[in-house]
Structure formats: C-alpha cells, structure tokens
Motif scaffolding. Structure first.
Motif, PDB file in Angstrom:
ATOM      1  N   VAL A 277      -0.753   7.205  -5.413  1.00 36.45           N
ATOM      2  CA  VAL A 277      -2.113   7.264  -5.919  1.00 36.45           C
ATOM      3  C   VAL A 277      -2.475   8.264  -6.445  1.00 36.45           C
ATOM      4  O   VAL A 277      -3.209   8.577  -7.577  1.00 36.45           O
ATOM      5  CB  VAL A 277      -2.846   7.226  -4.447  1.00 36.45           C
ATOM      6  N   ARG A 278      -1.699   9.630  -6.104  1.00 39.08           N
ATOM      7  CA  ARG A 278      -2.135  10.789  -7.133  1.00 39.08           C
ATOM      8  C   ARG A 278      -1.602  10.809  -8.301  1.00 39.08           C
ATOM      9  O   ARG A 278      -2.040  11.705  -9.357  1.00 39.08           O
ATOM     10  CB  ARG A 278      -1.449  12.103  -6.258  1.00 39.08           C
TER      11      ARG A 278
ATOM     12  N   ALA B 262       0.883  -1.136  -0.108  1.00 38.79           N
ATOM     13  CA  ALA B 262      -0.028   0.184   0.007  1.00 38.79           C
ATOM     14  C   ALA B 262       0.912   1.083   0.219  1.00 38.79           C
ATOM     15  O   ALA B 262       0.584   2.178  -0.608  1.00 38.79           O
ATOM     16  CB  ALA B 262      -0.812   0.028   1.208  1.00 38.79           C
ATOM     17  N   SER B 263       1.945   1.150   0.704  1.00 34.38           N
ATOM     18  CA  SER B 263       3.023   2.299   0.818  1.00 34.38           C
ATOM     19  C   SER B 263       3.629   2.585  -0.441  1.00 34.38           C
ATOM     20  O   SER B 263       4.175   3.823  -0.566  1.00 34.38           O
ATOM     21  CB  SER B 263       3.943   2.050   2.112  1.00 34.38           C
TER      22      SER B 263
ATOM     23  N   HIS C 190     -12.135   9.473  -1.482  1.00 36.02           N
ATOM     24  CA  HIS C 190     -12.778   8.947  -2.151  1.00 36.02           C
ATOM     25  C   HIS C 190     -13.901   9.580  -2.691  1.00 36.02           C
ATOM     26  O   HIS C 190     -14.106   9.639  -3.821  1.00 36.02           O
ATOM     27  CB  HIS C 190     -13.037   7.524  -1.764  1.00 36.02           C
ATOM     28  N   GLU C 191     -14.783   9.774  -1.821  1.00 36.20           N
ATOM     29  CA  GLU C 191     -16.145  10.604  -2.186  1.00 36.20           C
ATOM     30  C   GLU C 191     -15.741  12.031  -2.880  1.00 36.20           C
ATOM     31  O   GLU C 191     -16.594  12.363  -3.918  1.00 36.20           O
ATOM     32  CB  GLU C 191     -16.906  10.847  -0.815  1.00 36.20           C
TER      33      GLU C 191
ATOM     34  N   ARG D 170     -10.308   2.774  -6.801  1.00 39.90           N
ATOM     35  CA  ARG D 170     -10.096   1.412  -6.295  1.00 39.90           C
ATOM     36  C   ARG D 170      -8.889   1.155  -5.281  1.00 39.90           C
ATOM     37  O   ARG D 170      -9.265   0.450  -4.356  1.00 39.90           O
ATOM     38  CB  ARG D 170      -9.801   0.616  -7.587  1.00 39.90           C
ATOM     39  N   TYR D 171      -7.842   2.054  -5.432  1.00 41.26           N
ATOM     40  CA  TYR D 171      -6.907   2.208  -4.417  1.00 41.26           C
ATOM     41  C   TYR D 171      -7.540   2.727  -3.063  1.00 41.26           C
ATOM     42  O   TYR D 171      -7.267   2.012  -1.979  1.00 41.26           O
ATOM     43  CB  TYR D 171      -5.752   2.907  -4.827  1.00 41.26           C
ATOM     44  N   ARG D 172      -8.128   3.861  -3.197  1.00 41.81           N
ATOM     45  CA  ARG D 172      -8.584   4.259  -1.818  1.00 41.81           C
ATOM     46  C   ARG D 172      -9.928   3.306  -1.168  1.00 41.81           C
ATOM     47  O   ARG D 172      -9.777   3.210   0.005  1.00 41.81           O
ATOM     48  CB  ARG D 172      -9.259   5.527  -1.995  1.00 41.81           C
TER      49      ARG D 172
END
Length: 412
Positions: free
Chosen positions: A336-337, A331-332, A372-373, A347-349
């Motif tokens: 993501v950005r 995960a680390s 996410h939202e 999906r990642y979040r």
C-alpha cells in the motif's frame, strides 16, 4: 404496451434528448417525427407506436426497453426500470446543479455546472488546447491527492473550455480533448455517486465517437461502465464493457484501459454473484496487463495495470464471492505504501477495512480507517465511508476510539 410507474415514455424521451443536447426540432429530424409530435410525446399527450419508439430509441442511442419495447436480451424489467428512473433523475440534476465556487484562474472565470451541462455560452476568453490540457492536469493532481472538493471546483471550467474548443475548432483532436474532460468529470462525480455522473459519462461517449480515437473510446467506455455498475445496472454495464473488449482489444493504445474495463466488469460480475465470469474476467485483465503496452500517450487515465491494482480488485472480487481466504491472500500482496497516489491508497484501505469489518475484526478495520483519514481526510468523509463507520458504531459502540473517529468524519 405500457411503461412501469417509474417513468413515462415522454419523460424518458425528454431526459435522453436533454442529455444528447438536442432540440425537439433536431430530434424530430433524426427520427422523421414533426417537432410538434416530439413536443406532444414529451408532454404525455401522444403515446408513440412501436415504429416511432424504435426510431426514437435509435436517434437517442437508447436500448429499446427504456421506451417500453422488449427485445428479450436487454436485461430484466427491474433493471430497465432502474435505468429509466436514473436517466430521468440525472437530467433533473442539470437544473438543480449547484454553482460551484471554483478558484479563479488567470485564464478563465469559474463556470457553474448547470451552464456547462446546458452548453450555455461563457463570456470569458477561450482557452487554447495547451491551456485546457494544463487545466485538466491540475484536476488530475487534485484527484490523485484525494482532494475531491478542489477537483469538483475546477472541473466545470475545464469541461466548458474543452467544449467551447471543440465547438469552435472541431476535429478529432478537439473531440478527444473533450472526451478527456468529461471522463475526468465523471471520475470526480463518481466519488459521491452523484447524478451528474450519468450525464458526463454519456457526454464522454458522444465525444469519443467524434474523435475516432481508440483510447478515447476505451476511456469513455470505462467511465460509463463504472457509472452503470455503481448504480446497479449490471446488465447494461456488462454490455458496454463487452463491446469495448471486443472492439478495442486489438488496439495497442487502448489495451491498457481495456484491461481496466475487464477488471471493472469482473467486479460487476462478482456483485451479481457470477463467480465463473468474475474470475475469468479478472484473469483476462491480468493477461492484458502482461501483454502491454506499458505506456500510453494519454496522461489522464489510470495507466497500465500494476500488480497492486490487480491484487486490490481480486481482494474485492473474492470478498464479494465469499472466498475470504483468497481475499486475505490478495490483500496481503498489496504494497500500500508503494502505491503511486493517495487516491489509490485510500481505495485499498477502504476495501481492506470492509473485509476486516465483515470478518469481525473491528479493531483492524478501525486502524485502517484511521490511516485512511490521516492521509486522505476528504475521502474518509465520503458518504459510503460514513455509512460504514455508522454501522460499526451501531454494533460496537464501546470499541475504543471508534466514537471519536465517527465524530471526526461526521458519522456519529
């Protein structure tokens, strides 16, 4: 020989025939049974013998346990019963499919899903292949941005146009274009685990066979693997994935998608608790990604695997296998950005929030769900996300901000 209470031979035959778009007469010709005999089987007035069942299974491209015959290697009884039930349920969706509104376009009027699935003639002007590709690109854009409602509105018209193009012109290119349409329709349907995904994935496989295009075959296999795995048919999903891995791994154009299939299969193995298989398949996906090629001529698929995708799947796989330390490590490693689409970031979040929830770090889980939202509100309101938030609210109702978030996404 008897079937479980989840479905009769006749119901399965009728469901599979509908999905294959065959008349009773056409099916009878394929398996040397009179049309009246097919009718009697489907109405439950005649129980086919073993030879007739094998002929029906071959004609309908079904595993024989679905018709009540055992081969010893087609999965356990419970999974066969589940698949039989889902097959029947999926075809019920043809008659129940809602008429999606769809935004009008200058080239085609919206088409309802039930008309698409039954391949009913559409009176509008047919689209050319370039116009169909443009329509598919529009849906891809909606999907990448996690605008699933817009994608769901637009995809039936694109599928209908591709199906009409394949019917009117024939040829491998038209079949490959139709495969693309059904694969994309499956991706959209999968987001809400809809019964339509069973049908669209099957249609994608049928079109891919006609196209004789390795990339089309790989994309259809991936779509079918995802649908079967998602619905708990792990044995069937593994069979589809293994066949694709064996048959298409030497095809350079298909290899990027084969790597994705290996990842999907690894995830399915982890869901089934098969630690060694899951880790080996993830390693195989990694090796295929390194081999390349790094480009493909089909714009609709997810593209060659990136390190972020490999780490995200590894996060999920190790989480499922109970190896929290490894899951946190992977995960680390995800930037993501830097992920190229909102859908992938969503999906990642979601996956990271599930990991944080299971570790008892609900503030971290909530922070991820809020991100996410904020970026992908439609994804945050999918049923699986709402169930997750409802579960958090049930166990930690006093967590600051949780009830507000639950109300926002419709989970309160």
């Amino acid at each position: 020989m008897t079937l479980s209470s989840s479905g009769s031979v006749g119901a399965v035959v009728r469901a599979a025939r509908t999905m294959a778009n065959l008349t009773q007469q056409q099916l009878g010709e394929l398996c040397a049974i009179a049309q009246s005999g097919i009718s009697r089987i489907e109405r439950g007035q005649h129980v086919p013998d073993a030879a007739e069942r094998r002929a029906l299974a071959k004609a309908l491209k079904l595993n024989v346990p679905l018709l009540g015959l055992s081969t010893g290697d087609d999965g356990d009884t419970s999974e066969v019963d589940m698949l039989r039930r889902d097959l029947i349920t999926a075809t019920g969706a043809i008659g129940l499919a809602s008429v999606l509104p769809g935004a009008p376009s200058p080239t085609a009027a919206p088409v309802p899903w039930d008309a698409v699935l039954l391949r009913q003639p559409h009176p509008g002007r047919p689209l050319t292949a370039p116009q169909i590709r443009t329509a598919l690109a529009t849906v891809v854009g909606y999907y990448a941005d996690a605008h699933y409602a817009e994608a769901a509105d637009a995809i039936p018209t694109a599928v209908a146009a591709a199906d009409r193009n394949a019917h009117d012109h024939g040829g491998r290119g038209a079949a490959a274009l139709l495969t693309r349409a059904y694969v994309l329709a499956t991706a959209v349907a999968v987001k809400e685990r809809g019964d339509l995904a069973m049908i669209t994935a099957d249609r994608a496989v049928q079109a891919a066979r006609l196209s004789q295009d390795p990339l089309a075959a790989a994309m259809a296999a991936r779509a079918q693997t995802v649908v079967l795995r998602q619905r708990g048919h792990h044995t069937q999903a593994r069979q589809v994935a293994d066949n694709a891995l064996n048959d298409l791994v030497s095809e350079p154009t298909a290899r990027p998608v084969i790597a994705h299939i290996a990842l999907e299969s690894a995830y399915g193995a982890a869901q089934a608790g098969q630690t060694t298989d899951a880790l080996n398949l993830w390693a195989q996906a990694n090796e295929l990604a390194e081999r390349g090629p790094t480009t493909t001529h089909w714009p609709d698929h997810a593209g060659p695997l990136t390190p972020d995708q490999l780490h995200r799947y590894a996060l999920c796989i190790h989480h499922l296998l109970g190896d929290t330390r490894s899951a946190l490590h992977h995960a680390s490693q995800v930037a993501v950005r830097a992920m190229p689409t909102a859908e992938r970031r969503a999906r990642y979040r979601h996956d990271s929030a599930k990991l944080a929830q299971d570790l008892g770090d609900l503030p971290r889980a909530l922070a991820l769900l809020r991100e996410h939202e904020a970026e992908t509100p439609q994804d945050a309101r999918r049923s699986s996300l709402r169930r997750m938030v409802s579960g958090m609210l049930a166990t930690s109702p006093s967590l600051p901000g949780l009830r507000k978030h639950a109300t926002l996404v419709g989970a309160a």
